[in-house]
Design an enzyme around this catalytic site. Sequence first.
Site, PDB file in Angstrom:
ATOM      1  N   ASP A 133      48.672  38.020  50.004  1.00  0.00           N
ATOM      2  CA  ASP A 133      48.989  39.110  48.837  1.00  0.00           C
ATOM      3  C   ASP A 133      47.786  39.850  48.728  1.00  0.00           C
ATOM      4  OD1 ASP A 133      50.318  39.839  46.801  1.00  0.00           O
ATOM      5  OD2 ASP A 133      49.629  38.413  45.347  1.00  0.00           O
TER       6      ASP A 133
ATOM      7  N   TYR B 118      49.090  39.974  61.756  1.00  0.00           N
ATOM      8  CA  TYR B 118      50.102  38.841  61.715  1.00  0.00           C
ATOM      9  C   TYR B 118      51.334  39.446  62.657  1.00  0.00           C
ATOM     10  CZ  TYR B 118      51.171  41.393  57.376  1.00  0.00           C
ATOM     11  OH  TYR B 118      51.157  42.336  56.610  1.00  0.00           O
TER      12      TYR B 118
ATOM     13  N   LYS C  51      52.479  34.288  53.297  1.00  0.00           N
ATOM     14  CA  LYS C  51      52.752  35.777  53.013  1.00  0.00           C
ATOM     15  C   LYS C  51      51.500  36.278  52.164  1.00  0.00           C
ATOM     16  CE  LYS C  51      56.168  39.012  51.261  1.00  0.00           C
ATOM     17  NZ  LYS C  51      55.287  39.505  50.195  1.00  0.00           N
TER      18      LYS C  51
ATOM     19  N   LYS D   4      59.669  33.723  48.717  1.00  0.00           N
ATOM     20  CA  LYS D   4      58.669  34.079  47.437  1.00  0.00           C
ATOM     21  C   LYS D   4      58.405  32.660  46.609  1.00  0.00           C
ATOM     22  CE  LYS D   4      58.014  37.977  46.134  1.00  0.00           C
ATOM     23  NZ  LYS D   4      57.158  39.095  46.422  1.00  0.00           N
TER      24      LYS D   4
ATOM     25  N   CYS E 215      28.811  45.013  16.142  1.00  0.00           N
ATOM     26  CA  CYS E 215      28.693  45.175  14.581  1.00  0.00           C
ATOM     27  C   CYS E 215      27.049  44.881  14.766  1.00  0.00           C
ATOM     28  CB  CYS E 215      29.402  43.919  14.192  1.00  0.00           C
ATOM     29  SG  CYS E 215      28.649  43.459  12.628  1.00  0.00           S
TER      30      CYS E 215
ATOM     31  N   ARG F 219      49.669  51.313  54.290  1.00  0.00           N
ATOM     32  CA  ARG F 219      50.976  51.380  54.455  1.00  0.00           C
ATOM     33  C   ARG F 219      51.642  52.728  54.078  1.00  0.00           C
ATOM     34  NH1 ARG F 219      56.086  50.485  51.959  1.00  0.00           N
ATOM     35  NH2 ARG F 219      57.441  49.307  53.265  1.00  0.00           N
TER      36      ARG F 219
ATOM     37  N   SER G 275      59.551  46.791  55.138  1.00  0.00           N
ATOM     38  CA  SER G 275      59.252  45.474  54.135  1.00  0.00           C
ATOM     39  C   SER G 275      59.990  44.325  54.651  1.00  0.00           C
ATOM     40  CB  SER G 275      59.929  46.103  52.811  1.00  0.00           C
ATOM     41  OG  SER G 275      59.250  45.276  51.878  1.00  0.00           O
TER      42      SER G 275
ATOM     43  N   GLU H  80      54.604  31.387  58.451  1.00  0.00           N
ATOM     44  CA  GLU H  80      53.117  31.469  57.993  1.00  0.00           C
ATOM     45  C   GLU H  80      53.168  32.111  56.470  1.00  0.00           C
ATOM     46  OE1 GLU H  80      53.463  34.213  61.280  1.00  0.00           O
ATOM     47  OE2 GLU H  80      53.155  36.061  60.014  1.00  0.00           O
TER      48      GLU H  80
ATOM     49  N   CYS I 238      32.853  41.616   8.749  1.00  0.00           N
ATOM     50  CA  CYS I 238      31.804  41.954   7.630  1.00  0.00           C
ATOM     51  C   CYS I 238      32.037  43.319   7.121  1.00  0.00           C
ATOM     52  CB  CYS I 238      30.544  41.644   7.975  1.00  0.00           C
ATOM     53  SG  CYS I 238      29.702  42.549   9.289  1.00  0.00           S
TER      54      CYS I 238
ATOM     55  N   CYS J 102      26.369  39.170   9.890  1.00  0.00           N
ATOM     56  CA  CYS J 102      27.792  39.069   9.809  1.00  0.00           C
ATOM     57  C   CYS J 102      28.359  37.439  10.173  1.00  0.00           C
ATOM     58  CB  CYS J 102      28.478  39.912  10.905  1.00  0.00           C
ATOM     59  SG  CYS J 102      29.954  39.806  11.632  1.00  0.00           S
TER      60      CYS J 102
ATOM     61  N   LYS K  47      59.824  34.036  60.407  1.00  0.00           N
ATOM     62  CA  LYS K  47      60.102  34.689  61.490  1.00  0.00           C
ATOM     63  C   LYS K  47      60.876  34.002  62.624  1.00  0.00           C
ATOM     64  CE  LYS K  47      56.234  37.288  60.308  1.00  0.00           C
ATOM     65  NZ  LYS K  47      54.683  38.009  60.601  1.00  0.00           N
TER      66      LYS K  47
ATOM     67  N   CYS L 109      33.373  46.809  11.326  1.00  0.00           N
ATOM     68  CA  CYS L 109      33.515  45.250  11.756  1.00  0.00           C
ATOM     69  C   CYS L 109      34.528  44.697  11.132  1.00  0.00           C
ATOM     70  CB  CYS L 109      32.147  44.487  11.417  1.00  0.00           C
ATOM     71  SG  CYS L 109      32.461  42.423  11.858  1.00  0.00           S
TER      72      CYS L 109
ATOM     73  N   ASP M 128      22.105  32.961  58.014  1.00  0.00           N
ATOM     74  CA  ASP M 128      22.261  34.375  57.458  1.00  0.00           C
ATOM     75  C   ASP M 128      21.076  35.358  58.084  1.00  0.00           C
ATOM     76  OD1 ASP M 128      24.576  33.480  56.772  1.00  0.00           O
ATOM     77  OD2 ASP M 128      24.348  34.169  54.651  1.00  0.00           O
TER      78      ASP M 128
ATOM     79  N   TYR N 110      20.947  36.012  61.638  1.00  0.00           N
ATOM     80  CA  TYR N 110      21.504  37.043  61.709  1.00  0.00           C
ATOM     81  C   TYR N 110      21.170  38.361  61.839  1.00  0.00           C
ATOM     82  CZ  TYR N 110      25.575  40.270  61.867  1.00  0.00           C
ATOM     83  OH  TYR N 110      26.482  41.589  62.119  1.00  0.00           O
TER      84      TYR N 110
HETATM   85  S1  IVH Z   1      55.700  40.634  58.745  1.00  0.00           S
HETATM   86  C1  IVH Z   1      58.347  43.902  60.528  1.00  0.00           C
HETATM   87  N1  IVH Z   1      54.068  38.702  57.827  1.00  0.00           N
HETATM   88  O1  IVH Z   1      54.468  41.580  52.880  1.00  0.00           O
HETATM   89  C2  IVH Z   1      57.098  42.773  59.966  1.00  0.00           C
HETATM   90  N2  IVH Z   1      54.259  40.634  56.348  1.00  0.00           N
HETATM   91  O2  IVH Z   1      56.803  42.225  51.054  1.00  0.00           O
HETATM   92  C3  IVH Z   1      56.741  43.177  58.803  1.00  0.00           C
HETATM   93  N3  IVH Z   1      53.073  40.583  54.174  1.00  0.00           N
HETATM   94  O3  IVH Z   1      55.066  44.670  54.102  1.00  0.00           O
HETATM   95  C4  IVH Z   1      55.912  42.000  57.934  1.00  0.00           C
HETATM   96  N4  IVH Z   1      51.883  38.462  54.904  1.00  0.00           N
HETATM   97  O4  IVH Z   1      52.643  43.983  54.034  1.00  0.00           O
HETATM   98  C5  IVH Z   1      54.621  39.812  57.637  1.00  0.00           C
HETATM   99  N5  IVH Z   1      52.556  36.966  57.275  1.00  0.00           N
HETATM  100  C6  IVH Z   1      53.000  38.309  56.844  1.00  0.00           C
HETATM  101  C7  IVH Z   1      52.830  38.695  55.898  1.00  0.00           C
HETATM  102  C8  IVH Z   1      53.449  39.959  55.486  1.00  0.00           C
HETATM  103  C9  IVH Z   1      51.923  39.580  53.962  1.00  0.00           C
HETATM  104  C10 IVH Z   1      53.277  41.595  53.642  1.00  0.00           C
HETATM  105  C11 IVH Z   1      53.398  43.033  54.473  1.00  0.00           C
HETATM  106  C12 IVH Z   1      55.101  43.380  54.047  1.00  0.00           C
HETATM  107  C13 IVH Z   1      55.140  42.778  52.835  1.00  0.00           C
HETATM  108  C14 IVH Z   1      56.792  42.629  52.454  1.00  0.00           C
END
Ligand code: IVH
Length: 724
Positions: free
Chosen positions: A163, A272, A161, A368, A480, A182, A128, A159, A465, A485, A344, A462, A79, A82
């Site tokens: 969070d 992604y 998801k 999920k 306290c 978003r 979504s 892949e 006491c 106490c 996908k 408290c 580091d 860098y």
């Molecule tokens: S694809 C049209 N890929 O999850 C395709 N979304 O609950 C749009 N998210 O709004 C999304 N990881 O913000 C995609 N590998 C992933 C993701 C992902 C997290 C989020 C994304 C989306 C939300 C839906």
Amino acid sequence: MDPFVPELRRILWFGLTLPANSIVMYSKENTRELQKITEAFIKKMGAAGMTASDAENLRDVLRFHEYRYYVLNDPLIADFEYDHLYKALEKIEAADPALITVDSPTQRVAKGLTKEFPTVQHLVPMLSLDNSYNGDDLHDFDRKARELTGLPVIEYCVEPKFDGGSISLIYENDMLTRGATRGDGVEGDEVTTNIKQIRSLPLSAKFSSYGLQQVEIRGEVLINKTNFAKYNEYLTEQGLSPLANPRNAAAGTLRIKDSAEAAKRNLEAFVYHVSYFSLIQGKKIPDALLTHSGSLAMLWELGFRSPQQEKKLFKGIEGVINYCSEFEAGRDDLPYEIDGMVIKVNDIALQDKMGMTSHHPRWAIAYKFKARQGTTRLLKIEYQVGRTGAVTPVAKLEPVAVGGVTVSSISVHNEEYIREKDLREGDMVLIERAGDVIPQIVKSLPDVRTGEEKKIEFPTVCPECKSKLFKEAEEAVWRCINIECPAQVVERIIHFVSKDAMDIRGFGEANVRKFYELGLLKDIPGIYTLNFDTIADLEGFKEKSIQNLKSAILQSKQQPLHRLIYALGIRFVGETTAKTLAQTVSHLLEFKNYSLEALQNLEDVGPKVAGSIHHFFSNKSNIAMLEHLEELGLSLKNEKKQIPSATGLAGQTFLFTGTLPTLKRSDAENMVEENGGQILSGVSAKLNYLVVGEDAGSKLEKAKKINSVKIISEAEFLQIIGKK
Ligand code: IVH
């Protein structure tokens, strides 16, 4: 033209080659070249220094090392190296601002506060995802996909998801021009300045090598679990309320007005999805954009962190289902939070054929994971008194299973937190257990109130006491201040016997409470005068366990002075300060004669800590307790002080930050002390050496601002103490 073989530019002074303009793609050959140039730069810095002609190469080198560190998590330089290179570029650019480019690594840093975030329209609405929760749901999804495409088997790309908070980025002519949240999916907030603080996002990327002129990409901003825990620790130390989960921390940080503050939180980003692109005149759609997996590979090649290594392709849905379960089982081992997987359809032409609803694409679905959130009723608030007298409210809940763990009580931190979240007794609340993070109340659900809920009145006395509670102006915590106490006494004894303090094995919290309740133990010296005949009559105490306890108590009398000091539980005196104090005197009671000023002159002791130590040693009952402990055979003397030990580092102060490549932090600290040096707990002008490892954070930043602090690597440290 093959996009992975960019034109080459000759670098005259080393005879090394790099791609034609300053945005580098990281092939194996480039990696070797860049590393050679880095090494030459590092050498050159020691000698003649840098000149204006180095600016462009320095930028390439710095970008490359940002990529190694933040995208690959596999740095090739220390580091501090860098930092030296970064400072060299800053200096060159400061001398001749005409040399600055918008994508220079120095240009991430923002000046001033953002007043407001303008609303901007996404080029393509951010949809979504539809959700699935089990194999049956995924079979349904696959059946519909086959119906819509007319194909017997479909290839899926799976892949994680992520969070966090979703973002949309626009790159135009290879430059990052806009970053947005978003928002409502059609319009979001323009947060480019904060997005630029995310080092895993390149400020420029060679989309042009794929024939692309303008590109809109989607991704997720995250804060990893370690940084989240550190951030919550920091908030708590500041008397502020911790955040419920890393998602809120990441999303909240995107909308912070002070981008320097945003930078401190160490956000990360995965990208992604390519949601829009336009082609450079005369170019055709690149093969990479014909499949989803191709887009991930393209983004990866361009220096983004895409789920290139996590993604997997499957023909048919069975493999998809297994992969989702596999990932769920390993969820806790990931450094960041994921709440599921995204499946996908891989072929983009098929995606277009399947189309979308107004809410989600038909070609993708989220799988999920088991929820780590749950709703339950907040029954009442109880108040716990800690060893320093801090009164912490704890919400008692109707037990609820969250991600495999039953939760029935949750700390609600302080009065302000209760007010901010508008919690009431009887409320339904949403709770969350984010991975290894302690469960938190996310929010109350006021819409389902019946009117029977009771407002929470923080106590004024408290709960143990009944003495009046006090709160200092800048603190969130009520205390306290009666040191007699009972709750505090018990907590102090628990701390005294604990592992990092006097380490009296077999004592433990339960025994302290039991002995105290039975009147067998009233204070710390009482540990050494316990009546074992009475204890032998108690249920659960066998001869062997009593023998063990007796010998652990006896052994604790031999503990070094710094452990005893730490065990006393003086506010703000942690293990490091305890060591400083122990080294300062020949006998602990010498501190009775130390003025506030004298305490502040000690290494590593600021006004707050000095005040607390002074307060402790001005209190007659504390002195009486120490005298009593001495009579009982504990040594208040600094045995080592009289014997001059290794003094190679005498007068030198050290501090370690980040993960060291080979040494354990505690071993490295011991090495310093064995050689007569001293460990400080924070960066100040009193610090001589900051030894930096991987993931060094705010300490390094602070040290860089103090000229006298030498920033060194583990290897240099080992040299100093003569081990290399
Ligand atoms: S694809 C049209 N890929 O999850 C395709 N979304 O609950 C749009 N998210 O709004 C999304 N990881 O913000 C995609 N590998 C992933 C993701 C992902 C997290 C989020 C994304 C989306 C939300 C839906």
